[in-house]
Design a protein around this motif. Structure first.
Motif, PDB file in Angstrom:
ATOM      1  N   ARG A 402     -16.905 -12.484 -40.314  1.00 35.74           N
ATOM      2  CA  ARG A 402     -16.568 -13.071 -41.606  1.00 35.74           C
ATOM      3  C   ARG A 402     -15.121 -12.784 -41.983  1.00 35.74           C
ATOM      4  O   ARG A 402     -14.438 -13.636 -42.566  1.00 35.74           O
ATOM      5  CB  ARG A 402     -17.528 -12.529 -42.682  1.00 35.74           C
ATOM      6  N   ASP A 600     -17.723  -6.425 -48.597  1.00 37.95           N
ATOM      7  CA  ASP A 600     -18.794  -7.401 -48.787  1.00 37.95           C
ATOM      8  C   ASP A 600     -18.398  -8.350 -49.916  1.00 37.95           C
ATOM      9  O   ASP A 600     -18.273  -7.938 -51.074  1.00 37.95           O
ATOM     10  CB  ASP A 600     -20.093  -6.668 -49.131  1.00 37.95           C
ATOM     11  N   ASP A 601     -18.183  -9.613 -49.589  1.00 42.24           N
ATOM     12  CA  ASP A 601     -17.715 -10.566 -50.593  1.00 42.24           C
ATOM     13  C   ASP A 601     -18.714 -10.784 -51.722  1.00 42.24           C
ATOM     14  O   ASP A 601     -18.342 -10.965 -52.882  1.00 42.24           O
ATOM     15  CB  ASP A 601     -17.389 -11.911 -49.926  1.00 42.24           C
ATOM     16  N   ARG A 602     -20.018 -10.718 -51.424  1.00 40.33           N
ATOM     17  CA  ARG A 602     -21.000 -10.977 -52.476  1.00 40.33           C
ATOM     18  C   ARG A 602     -21.019  -9.859 -53.511  1.00 40.33           C
ATOM     19  O   ARG A 602     -21.311 -10.105 -54.685  1.00 40.33           O
ATOM     20  CB  ARG A 602     -22.388 -11.173 -51.868  1.00 40.33           C
ATOM     21  N   LEU A 605     -18.139 -10.534 -55.741  1.00 44.64           N
ATOM     22  CA  LEU A 605     -18.482 -11.667 -56.584  1.00 44.64           C
ATOM     23  C   LEU A 605     -19.404 -11.230 -57.725  1.00 44.64           C
ATOM     24  O   LEU A 605     -19.256 -11.673 -58.876  1.00 44.64           O
ATOM     25  CB  LEU A 605     -19.158 -12.761 -55.748  1.00 44.64           C
ATOM     26  N   ALA A 627     -13.083 -11.324 -53.602  1.00 47.96           N
ATOM     27  CA  ALA A 627     -14.276 -11.899 -52.977  1.00 47.96           C
ATOM     28  C   ALA A 627     -13.905 -13.084 -52.097  1.00 47.96           C
ATOM     29  O   ALA A 627     -14.426 -13.237 -50.983  1.00 47.96           O
ATOM     30  CB  ALA A 627     -15.277 -12.326 -54.050  1.00 47.96           C
ATOM     31  N   ARG A 628     -12.971 -13.918 -52.580  1.00 44.76           N
ATOM     32  CA  ARG A 628     -12.548 -15.075 -51.788  1.00 44.76           C
ATOM     33  C   ARG A 628     -11.848 -14.634 -50.502  1.00 44.76           C
ATOM     34  O   ARG A 628     -12.043 -15.226 -49.437  1.00 44.76           O
ATOM     35  CB  ARG A 628     -11.612 -15.957 -52.613  1.00 44.76           C
ATOM     36  N   SER A 631     -14.435 -13.696 -47.962  1.00 43.17           N
ATOM     37  CA  SER A 631     -15.558 -14.614 -47.781  1.00 43.17           C
ATOM     38  C   SER A 631     -15.572 -15.309 -46.437  1.00 43.17           C
ATOM     39  O   SER A 631     -16.611 -15.855 -46.048  1.00 43.17           O
ATOM     40  CB  SER A 631     -15.543 -15.674 -48.879  1.00 43.17           C
ATOM     41  N   ASP A 634     -16.397 -19.160 -46.845  1.00 39.60           N
ATOM     42  CA  ASP A 634     -17.772 -19.466 -47.233  1.00 39.60           C
ATOM     43  C   ASP A 634     -17.789 -20.609 -48.246  1.00 39.60           C
ATOM     44  O   ASP A 634     -16.992 -20.647 -49.179  1.00 39.60           O
ATOM     45  CB  ASP A 634     -18.423 -18.225 -47.853  1.00 39.60           C
ATOM     46  N   PHE A 637     -17.656 -20.455 -52.261  1.00 38.56           N
ATOM     47  CA  PHE A 637     -16.434 -20.307 -53.046  1.00 38.56           C
ATOM     48  C   PHE A 637     -15.648 -21.610 -53.153  1.00 38.56           C
ATOM     49  O   PHE A 637     -14.460 -21.601 -53.452  1.00 38.56           O
ATOM     50  CB  PHE A 637     -15.551 -19.218 -52.437  1.00 38.56           C
ATOM     51  N   SER A 648     -23.185 -17.274 -58.916  1.00 37.81           N
ATOM     52  CA  SER A 648     -23.548 -15.946 -58.421  1.00 37.81           C
ATOM     53  C   SER A 648     -24.717 -15.342 -59.172  1.00 37.81           C
ATOM     54  O   SER A 648     -25.394 -14.460 -58.676  1.00 37.81           O
ATOM     55  CB  SER A 648     -22.344 -14.997 -58.522  1.00 37.81           C
TER      56      SER A 648
END
Length: 655
Positions: A402, A600-602, A605, A627-628, A631, A634, A637, A648
């Protein structure tokens, strides 16, 4: 008048004796339960079931020894090295939680190594209980085709379960896992199909037909290649090549047309068809017809082949070789004409094999592309070079990919056992893993000491394990622990069978047996904690939906305490604490989640959502930007800032 009851009893006794009786049935049952009830062994529950059963068998053996109920012959030294090296990789994986990019993933990966070591150790127990352990192992591998392939075809025919791909995936949950199983079982099935006993020939041919159907409907190119190599090895070392070849030809003639027909059906072909749409009852009945046809015709073909003289056998071998060469030449000419000559064909093949482009779910069998494996292997190698000694944490490739990937194509694994260990645990884990591999090879090499049917069975098992190992280098099926339960005991069985009778059974000291049994019983604790944690989180969600927020918070706290690597538990705690009007405590829970998985992007977020909607924190844009960045392109976003944060669902309505 024929004595049918006596005949049935004789056949049943023959099957029971060949298959090994209740220990082999328990082995098969464990693999089937882990596959069906444990999502192929990929879920925390499946991992726990596999580890608990294997460790439990070893604990019972230790208790029986301590109580003087049974004596055991000590396993060969190469087996002890194999077990110790697997355990060492597991310990390194547990240790990697402390420096892991994703501690929760490392915890799960370490538990899988525990299953591998436990399954191998259980092989010592099984070898001591079975009269002919290697023949029993072949029967277990073949019988596993019923839950792993036949059940999958039946479900797909009636659309009874969720499919994530048009390709057949069955209870293993991943199409290429079927390929790995087929590579492991095919040589053993071919050995049975070429047997001198008709009942065995029918069982082996039926299994081979199921494996061909499974490989084709799963469109597993790596599985096909590995299975072909495994069967080729068996044909090279077998003293019944003509019989094996005759059985294989008949099986292919019976099953290949059905497989081809199945692949042309919309359920397996068109991407715009919902994957839950059933393939239809015709798939089931045609598959049954192919299996029965192979079971009836292949034994007759083997019977005829047994009477062939040396000249006919040599002629048949040359004919098969000529057909293979002609097929290869035809493919080369066709490819050359499609790409403007030999130079263009070679350039195209190199571009495909070097990972140039992904293939879709419906064109696997017509493309040579490695399906982005070149990119994934490069990412894993770069991750190893960045941290060569201790790696990035066991099982963290999804995070590595990722952070590194240039587009939307995602990967959850490296698709290579070698790179999985290197990128995850570095040389610290790769060295004991290499020792385990060498020890497994040494265990398999003990086949030279065997004679008769056990030697033939051992050769077939060795070919299957070799094919399985090859498949693992191009498509790592590590998450499906049902396959671990089937494959990892086999080197132990071969080594123990080769030394059976050469070492006298003796009872170790009672204190040592109790100590070993206690240590093994305690070893099951790490794999059960994630299951208990997930159950607590499920209860928290149910209580929250019922409006019993304070009780739900208690369950979420319990889930977080049981699995201290769980990001999900901390985010659940944050949501419940915010609902209870405790924003400061909710903030600490989110910060704890960030400390567990800072990349961890989530989680970032979720922090942005709380900052934007709950806490009035102006730093929410910085959190969203972070987060972006993490990501990996992903699609989540893709919208505006407010749309992304609203999607989210980070802040509960009570905030």
């Amino acid at each position: 008048m024929p004595d049918y009851p006596s005949a049935v009893r004789a056949v049943t006794a023959s099957l029971r004796d060949a298959a090994g009786g209740w220990p082999a049935a328990l082995w098969l049952g464990l693999a089937a339960i882990v596959a069906i009830a444990g999502a192929g062994g990929a879920s925390s529950g499946g991992i726990a079931m596999a580890a608990a059963a294997c460790l439990g068998a070893c604990v019972l053996a230790g208790v029986a020894t301590a109580g003087g109920l049974r004596t055991w012959a000590p396993p060969p030294r190469r087996v002890l090295v194999y077990l110790g090296a697997l355990a060492a990789v597991g310990l390194v994986s547990y240790a990697s939680i402390w420096w892991s990019l994703t501690p929760q993933a490392s915890y799960a990966d370490a538990n899988r190594w525990l299953v591998a070591a436990a399954a191998a150790a259980a092989g010592v127990v099984v070898a001591g209980l079975l009269r002919r352990p290697l023949e029993a192992a072949v029967w277990v591998l073949c019988a596993a085709s019923l839950p792993l392939i036949a059940y999958g075809i039946q479900q797909r025919a009636h659309g009874e379960f969720f499919q994530t791909s048009p390709r057949l995936q069955g209870v293993l949950g991943y199409p290429n896992a079927i390929g790995a199983y087929a590579a492991l079982a095919a040589p053993g099935a071919l050995w049975l199909a070429s047997s001198t006993q008709r009942l065995r020939r029918a069982a082996g041919a039926a299994t081979l037909a199921l494996l061909v159907l499974g490989l084709a409907l799963a469109s597993s190119r790596g599985g096909m290649l590995a299975a072909l190599i495994g069967c080729g090895i068996w044909l090279a070392v077998s003293d019944r090549r003509t019989e094996s070849g005759a059985a294989l030809i008949v099986v292919l003639a019976a099953s290949a047309p059905v497989a081809r027909w199945g692949l042309d059906q919309p359920s397996f072909k068109a991407l715009d068809v919902p994957f839950t749409v059933p393939a239809g009852s015709s798939l089931l009945w045609y598959s049954v017809g192919a299996v029965l046809g192979a079971a009836l015709l292949a034994p007759a073909a083997v019977e005829l082949a047994q009477y062939a003289g040396p000249r006919i056998r040599r002629g048949l071998g040359l004919a098969v070789l000529a057909l293979g060469i002609a097929g290869a030449l035809l493919a080369a000419v066709t490819l050359s004409s499609q790409h403007g000559g030999p130079g263009g064909a070679l350039s195209h093949v190199w571009h495909q094999l070097s990972g140039g482009g992904a293939v879709g779910s419906t064109d696997h069998l017509t493309q040579l592309s490695t399906n982005l494996r070149g990119r994934w292997w490069g990412e894993a190698w770069d991750a190893f070079r960045a941290h060569p000694w201790r790696g990035n944490g066991a099982g963290t490739f999804e995070t590595i990919d990722r952070l590194a990937r240039p587009g939307f194509q995602q990967a959850g694994q490296e698709h290579s056992a070698f790179l999985h260990v290197l990128s995850g645990t570095g040389l610290l884990g790769a060295i004991p893993a290499a020792i385990a591999l060498a020890a497994a090879a040494a265990c398999i090499a003990a086949v030279t000491r065997l004679r008769g049917s056990e030697r033939a069975a051992a050769l077939a098992l060795a070919a299957g394990v070799g094919a399985f190992g090859l498949h693992n280098q191009i498509d790592w099926e590590w998450q499906q622990t049902a396959l671990t339960v089937l494959a990892y005991p086999i080197p132990v069985l071969i080594a123990c069978a080769a030394t059976a009778g050469t070492v006298a059974a003796r009872a170790p000291s009672r204190g040592r047996a109790v100590l070993v049994a206690t240590a093994l019983a305690l070893a099951v604790i790490p794999v059960t904690l994630p299951v208990l944690s997930n159950n607590a989180l499920d209860r928290a969600n149910r209580l929250d939906n019922q409006g019993r927020v304070d009780e739900a918070r208690v369950e979420a706290d319990l889930g977080a305490a049981l699995d201290r690597t769980s990001v999900d538990a901390q985010l659940e705690r944050a949501s419940l604490l915010q609902s209870l009007g405790r924003p400061a405590d909710a903030r600490r829970a989110v910060d704890h989640a960030l400390s567990l998985a800072p990349k961890d992007d989530r989680t970032w977020l979720a922090l942005a959502g709380y900052q934007r909607w709950c806490w009035g924190d102006k730093g929410w844009r910085a959190s969203l930007d972070r987060a972006r960045q993490l990501s990996g392109h992903d699609n989540v976003f893709a919208g505006s800032d407010d749309q992304v944060i609203a999607a989210s669902d980070a802040c509960p309505s009570g905030g």
